[in-house]
Scaffold this active site. Sequence first.
Site, mmCIF file in Angstrom:
data_model
loop_
_atom_site.group_PDB
_atom_site.id
_atom_site.type_symbol
_atom_site.label_atom_id
_atom_site.label_comp_id
_atom_site.label_asym_id
_atom_site.label_seq_id
_atom_site.Cartn_x
_atom_site.Cartn_y
_atom_site.Cartn_z
ATOM 1 N N HIS A 55 1.614 -1.481 -0.160
ATOM 2 C CA HIS A 55 0.200 0.314 0.113
ATOM 3 C C HIS A 55 0.693 1.497 0.008
ATOM 4 C CE1 HIS A 55 -3.538 -2.153 1.605
ATOM 5 N NE2 HIS A 55 -3.766 -3.236 1.172
ATOM 6 N N GLU A 57 0.526 4.294 1.540
ATOM 7 C CA GLU A 57 1.238 4.313 3.303
ATOM 8 C C GLU A 57 2.446 3.604 3.670
ATOM 9 O OE1 GLU A 57 -3.272 4.721 2.569
ATOM 10 O OE2 GLU A 57 -1.697 3.149 1.944
ATOM 11 N N CYS A 84 -5.502 2.099 5.028
ATOM 12 C CA CYS A 84 -6.495 0.489 5.910
ATOM 13 C C CYS A 84 -6.190 0.045 7.598
ATOM 14 C CB CYS A 84 -6.915 -0.233 4.952
ATOM 15 S SG CYS A 84 -4.749 -0.966 5.311
ATOM 16 N N CYS A 87 -2.424 -0.648 7.515
ATOM 17 C CA CYS A 87 -0.953 0.715 7.372
ATOM 18 C C CYS A 87 -1.532 1.738 8.924
ATOM 19 C CB CYS A 87 -1.943 1.772 6.219
ATOM 20 S SG CYS A 87 -1.908 0.918 4.378
#
Length: 155
Positions: A55, A57, A84, A87
């Site tokens: 992801h 992040e 999410c 993260c």
Amino acid sequence: MSPQHDQTWLQRAVALAQGNVARGGRPFGAVLVKEGEVRAEAVNEIHLSQDPTAHAEMLAIRTASQTLGTSLEGCVIYASGQPCPMCLGAMYLCGVSRVVFAASNEMAAPFGLSTAAIYQQVALPLAAQKLPVQHLPQAAMQTLYAHWKALHDAQ
């Protein structure tokens, strides 16, 4: 950070997400800023790496940690979408000071991009979650944790 700076960095995260979509990726970008300076930026790379943890992040945190260390205190992450649980958990673990995001889970839901269902699951007790998670205590772990703490405290 001032609201103007927040807008500037958040718009950068959105621009990264737009570029990622143009290259066949998902609409997620992240910018990690410390003391008014970009320390890392990334886009979601799941489509490239086949790594479900790639992801934006997470990749920004990994990049920033290479130069700033494992504590990202004083850093702000600007993300195109609501982080999410994975993260967000990483942000707590590394000590990020603040998170600013553009698209909420509610806005993302009609596009299949919401992680609200995962948030709901992890809020439940382990026994009530859909994913079976079993605790099998191991006595050796008490000793291992104590050993680690003694080594850590000695540093």
